[in-house]
Design a protein around this motif. Structure first.
Motif: not given
Length: 488
Positions: A26-29, A52-56, A59-67, A86-93
């Motif tokens: 994640t730091s590299v990405y 990166a999604m195949k091992f994520s 993993e909200f952060h990488l999904w959010h960056q992709l979006g 992302c909204a499924r992962m964090r429905p409160e956001d």
């Protein structure tokens, strides 16, 4: 193909090591994102993040960056899907559905989906916090845009009512949001409550006095009140701050035509052509510089029928030279983004319209030919070709061109309807004009044309149509209010 690293990440007894490796990845990405974003390489960034999604998984952060990268790269469909995940992962956001709604409105014209996404945030109520006014804004814009697309008057009125309700709610929740205030003013203008629109617009300008859309809307509202001189002054102020805005310049042309006549407005068209060339002339960046720069200028010859001192041979040689230039331009048209060339098409068509208003049909033909070389099947080009044929008395050709334009895009019914009435096909013209007032209920030209059709057969409904046309013309802006972009 699976790698040893992928297998390692999937082993159930390697959770801690997996988390550490994922953190490193994640730091590299993140570093990759910073570097590529600074260079505007969003498409390449999104491709890297997709791998990166195949091992994520989850993993909200990488999904959010992709979006975000897909959104910046203009890949709207993929970005919406990612933000929904992302909204499924964090429905409160609440920010995640609003990001998806922003793309639906701005890139995809998916107004119903934007409405549904905005409602998921509105349903949270106070839990949405500072995002609640923005959710009502998104809801109001989705309703407003659906109203503009609606073909039935009842549906359009209902969407406009809901839009006004949602935008008023947004403004009451956050009266210090300049964008919300401006869009509330725009919605009031769209339903022709011109005087009422001034209050929220003034609030928007008090909060952000240099906002281009607020200044543009103010100019349109002043023109709707027939204060054309004040409207032009406002537009000049906006252009002093945003000199490269072609949308403002097109409005300036219309105001100058109304105040000073077509000749003065043509000077601005000439300036627009030169400005377009200085900003977008693709020929200057051709490999090796082999192509000469295209020379864009309005024709200065006169039609022989206007008793001009210019010999007709000058006109002919000018047109022959133009054919060569247009051929060069046509061969290069694919080298730049489409919006560059649609802007040039609009400039040529605007100039052609002014020449027709000035009775200079040969010059108008020249401008239409330039626009046609860019987009020969454009409905705007076909409509103007039809108008030119009509002015030359070629009514059958004009009708054929109007029919062709309407088959491509449902606009211009009022022009075709009036032509049919003038050519003796009153009943067909009346039907076309009745359809036109259903689709364009605030068009005074459509109502006036319907009145002419009804009057020609001595209908008692004709005076009501003329009265409606007069009332609508009294609040008609110099250009439609819909030219103000509606986006989050």
């Amino acid at each position: 193909m699976s790698t040893p690293f992928d297998t390692f990440l999937r082993l159930p007894d390697q959770t801690d090591a997996r988390q550490a490796s994922l953190q490193d990845a994640t730091s590299v990405y993140d570093l990759l994102t910073i570097g590529m974003a600074r260079r505007g390489q969003y498409a390449m960034l999104s491709e890297c993040l997709e791998r990166a999604m195949k091992f994520s998984f989850n993993e909200f952060h990488l999904w959010h960056q992709l979006g975000l990268s897909l959104m910046a790269a203009g890949k709207g469909v993929g970005a919406v899907s990612v933000f929904k995940e992302c909204a499924r992962m964090r429905p409160e956001d609440p920010s995640l559905p609003l990001l998806a709604a922003k793309i639906c409105i701005g890139q995809l014209q998916g107004f119903e989906e934007a409405e549904a996404l905005a409602k998921t945030v509105v349903s949270k109520g106070e839990e949405a916090g500072e995002f609640l006014p923005r959710a009502y804004l998104a809801l109001g814009l989705s309703y407003s845009l659906q109203a503009s697309d609606a073909s039935l008057k009842a549906n359009r009125n209902e969407f406009n009512r809901k839009a006004l309700q949602a935008l008023s709610k947004a403004h009451s929740l956050d009266p210090h949001d300049a964008q919300i205030a401006m869009y509330l003013g725009l919605q009031l203008a769209l339903v022709r409550q011109v005087s009422a629109a001034m209050e929220p617009l003034q609030a928007a300008l008090n909060l952000r006095e240099d906002d281009v859309h607020s200044l543009h809307l103010l100019a349109l509202l002043l023109s709707a009140q027939k204060h054309h001189r004040h409207a032009l002054d406002t537009l000049s102020l906006a252009l002093s701050q945003h000199p490269d805005n072609f949308n403002l310049l097109f409005t300036k042309v219309k105001l100058e035509e109304a105040l000073f006549g077509a000749a003065a407005a043509l000077q601005t068209c000439e300036e627009m052509l030169q400005q377009w060339q200085s900003r977008y002339d693709i020929s200057r960046s051709s490999p090796g510089g082999r192509k000469p720069s295209i020379h864009l200028t309005l024709p200065d010859f006169q039609d022989a029928s206007t008793a001009s001192l210019s010999p007709s041979s000058v006109a002919v040689s000018r047109l022959e030279a133009a054919i060569s230039e247009v051929s060069d331009m046509s061969s290069m048209r694919r080298q730049g983004p489409t919006y560059i060339w649609t802007t040039l098409e609009r400039i040529w068509l605007q100039a052609g319209e002014l020449f027709m208003a000035d009775g200079r049909l040969k010059e108008a033909q020249f401008c239409i030919s330039e626009a046609s070389a860019l987009f020969p099947n454009s409905h705007s080009v076909l409509l103007q070709r039809g108008r030119l044929a009509e002015l030359r008395g070629q009514l059958d050709e004009a009708k054929s061109l109007y029919d062709e334009a309407l088959a491509i895009h449902p606009t211009g019914e009022r022009i075709l309807g009036r032509l049919l009435v003038r050519s003796g096909r009153v009943h067909l013209g009346e039907k076309v004009l009745r359809d036109a007032v259903q689709v364009h209920s605030t068009s005074h030209e459509a109502w006036s044309g319907l009145g002419e059709a009804l009057q020609s057969r001595s209908s008692s409904q004709a005076p009501d149509c003329f009265l409606t046309a007069l009332e609508l013309e009294a609040s008609c802006p110099i250009r439609p209010f819909t030219i103000i972009p509606r986006e989050l």
